[in-house]
Design a protein around this motif. Structure first.
Motif, mmCIF file in Angstrom:
data_model
loop_
_atom_site.group_PDB
_atom_site.id
_atom_site.type_symbol
_atom_site.label_atom_id
_atom_site.label_comp_id
_atom_site.label_asym_id
_atom_site.label_seq_id
_atom_site.Cartn_x
_atom_site.Cartn_y
_atom_site.Cartn_z
ATOM 1 N N THR A 156 0.975 -1.180 0.135
ATOM 2 C CA THR A 156 -0.141 -0.032 -0.196
ATOM 3 C C THR A 156 0.852 1.270 0.014
ATOM 4 N N PHE A 157 2.051 1.067 0.389
ATOM 5 C CA PHE A 157 2.909 2.218 0.218
ATOM 6 C C PHE A 157 4.275 2.066 0.174
ATOM 7 N N SER A 158 5.170 2.910 0.265
ATOM 8 C CA SER A 158 6.640 2.552 0.014
ATOM 9 C C SER A 158 7.356 1.791 0.713
ATOM 10 N N TYR A 159 7.427 0.478 0.954
ATOM 11 C CA TYR A 159 7.848 -0.254 1.559
ATOM 12 C C TYR A 159 9.346 -0.136 1.094
ATOM 13 N N ALA A 160 10.464 -0.698 2.048
ATOM 14 C CA ALA A 160 11.748 -0.735 1.566
ATOM 15 C C ALA A 160 11.931 -2.404 1.078
ATOM 16 N N ARG A 161 12.916 -2.636 0.286
ATOM 17 C CA ARG A 161 12.900 -3.863 -0.117
ATOM 18 C C ARG A 161 14.258 -4.220 0.286
ATOM 19 N N GLY A 162 14.279 -5.653 0.270
ATOM 20 C CA GLY A 162 15.791 -6.349 0.837
ATOM 21 C C GLY A 162 15.765 -7.650 -0.107
ATOM 22 N N TRP A 163 17.146 -8.297 -0.135
ATOM 23 C CA TRP A 163 17.088 -9.489 -0.549
ATOM 24 C C TRP A 163 17.940 -10.310 0.992
ATOM 25 N N PHE A 164 17.580 -11.627 1.107
ATOM 26 C CA PHE A 164 18.215 -12.419 2.133
ATOM 27 C C PHE A 164 18.614 -13.694 1.210
ATOM 28 N N ARG A 165 19.429 -14.439 1.769
ATOM 29 C CA ARG A 165 19.701 -15.751 1.620
ATOM 30 C C ARG A 165 19.856 -16.624 2.630
ATOM 31 N N GLN A 166 19.571 -17.922 2.313
ATOM 32 C CA GLN A 166 19.788 -19.018 3.252
ATOM 33 C C GLN A 166 20.403 -20.145 2.560
ATOM 34 N N PRO A 197 22.118 -24.198 2.876
ATOM 35 C CA PRO A 197 21.949 -25.306 3.775
ATOM 36 C C PRO A 197 22.523 -25.454 4.888
ATOM 37 N N GLY A 198 22.066 -25.699 6.222
ATOM 38 C CA GLY A 198 22.426 -25.871 7.440
ATOM 39 C C GLY A 198 22.755 -24.455 8.135
ATOM 40 N N LYS A 199 22.622 -23.308 7.367
ATOM 41 C CA LYS A 199 23.126 -22.139 7.840
ATOM 42 C C LYS A 199 21.704 -21.135 8.088
ATOM 43 N N GLU A 200 21.845 -20.105 8.982
ATOM 44 C CA GLU A 200 20.834 -19.085 9.216
ATOM 45 C C GLU A 200 20.513 -18.323 8.027
ATOM 46 N N ARG A 201 19.345 -17.752 7.773
ATOM 47 C CA ARG A 201 19.079 -16.773 6.865
ATOM 48 C C ARG A 201 19.793 -15.515 7.142
ATOM 49 N N GLU A 202 20.432 -14.862 6.170
ATOM 50 C CA GLU A 202 21.277 -13.526 6.199
ATOM 51 C C GLU A 202 20.791 -12.700 5.373
ATOM 52 N N PHE A 203 21.155 -11.355 5.743
ATOM 53 C CA PHE A 203 20.877 -10.221 4.909
ATOM 54 C C PHE A 203 21.824 -10.059 3.742
ATOM 55 N N GLU A 239 30.393 -19.816 -2.401
ATOM 56 C CA GLU A 239 29.618 -19.918 -1.076
ATOM 57 C C GLU A 239 28.464 -18.773 -1.320
ATOM 58 N N ASP A 240 28.207 -18.327 -2.562
ATOM 59 C CA ASP A 240 27.154 -17.643 -2.675
ATOM 60 C C ASP A 240 25.630 -18.415 -3.155
ATOM 61 N N THR A 241 26.147 -19.777 -3.172
ATOM 62 C CA THR A 241 24.835 -20.661 -3.196
ATOM 63 C C THR A 241 24.067 -20.704 -2.134
ATOM 64 N N ALA A 242 22.832 -20.573 -2.410
ATOM 65 C CA ALA A 242 21.544 -20.296 -1.281
ATOM 66 C C ALA A 242 20.371 -20.228 -2.025
ATOM 67 N N VAL A 243 19.411 -20.345 -1.224
ATOM 68 C CA VAL A 243 18.016 -19.809 -1.764
ATOM 69 C C VAL A 243 17.888 -18.312 -1.315
ATOM 70 N N TYR A 244 17.565 -17.759 -2.343
ATOM 71 C CA TYR A 244 17.577 -16.178 -2.233
ATOM 72 C C TYR A 244 16.094 -15.908 -1.979
ATOM 73 N N TYR A 245 15.690 -14.729 -1.089
ATOM 74 C CA TYR A 245 14.351 -14.390 -0.868
ATOM 75 C C TYR A 245 14.325 -12.900 -0.778
ATOM 76 N N CYS A 246 13.422 -12.348 -1.558
ATOM 77 C CA CYS A 246 13.204 -10.987 -1.533
ATOM 78 C C CYS A 246 12.238 -10.729 -0.208
ATOM 79 N N ALA A 247 12.162 -9.242 0.190
ATOM 80 C CA ALA A 247 11.283 -9.156 1.508
ATOM 81 C C ALA A 247 10.957 -7.605 1.312
ATOM 82 N N ALA A 248 9.880 -7.156 2.081
ATOM 83 C CA ALA A 248 9.679 -5.887 2.205
ATOM 84 C C ALA A 248 9.267 -5.336 3.561
ATOM 85 N N SER A 249 9.700 -4.088 3.767
ATOM 86 C CA SER A 249 9.790 -3.782 5.229
ATOM 87 C C SER A 249 9.026 -2.049 5.288
ATOM 88 N N PRO A 250 8.398 -1.966 6.111
ATOM 89 C CA PRO A 250 7.842 -0.339 6.333
ATOM 90 C C PRO A 250 9.072 0.348 7.085
#
Length: 120
Positions: free
Chosen positions: A27-37, A39-45, A87-98
């Motif tokens: 609905t309004f101008s959310y910031a956007r980001g990319w994260f990655r996870q 295997p066996g590691k935590e998701r990181e910004f 080492e960049d191998t991961a699942v990449y996720y996009c996300a939005a934040s207010p």
């Protein structure tokens, strides 16, 4: 709200990929980001961008190799990834934040993830 990510794939080390993430229902101008996870590691910004000014933030591990950008008209954020490493191998996720894109805990909405695999 939906975030649709695409552009992942298999690439050799040193190669490039560009990820895209198109939003709908924000609905309004959310910031956007990319994260990655990985295997066996935590998701990181990985990277984030403010929607209005286009101010960018990067994890130290990708500075100088990855570039985040946005197309306001298409409500789409991109992640250009150059000089990829295994080492960049991961699942990449996009996300939005207010909140600001560098506030990791502020992301409310998440895409489905896209796999990036870098072979050595």
């Amino acid at each position: 709200v939906q975030l649709q990510a695409s552009g992942g794939g298999l690439v050799q080390a040193g190669g490039s990929l560009r990820l895209s993430c198109t939003a709908s229902g924000l609905t309004f101008s959310y910031a956007r980001g990319w994260f990655r996870q990985a295997p066996g590691k935590e998701r990181e910004f990985v990277a984030g961008i403010t929607w209005s000014a286009g101010t960018t933030f990067y994890a130290d591990s990708v500075k100088g190799r990855f570039t985040i950008s946005r197309d306001n008209a298409k409500d789409t954020v991109y992640l250009q990834m150059n000089n990829l490493k295994p080492e960049d191998t991961a699942v990449y996720y996009c996300a939005a934040s207010p909140l600001g894109p560098n506030i990791r805990d502020g992301y409310e909405y998440w895409g489905q993830g896209t796999q990036v695999t870098v072979s050595s």
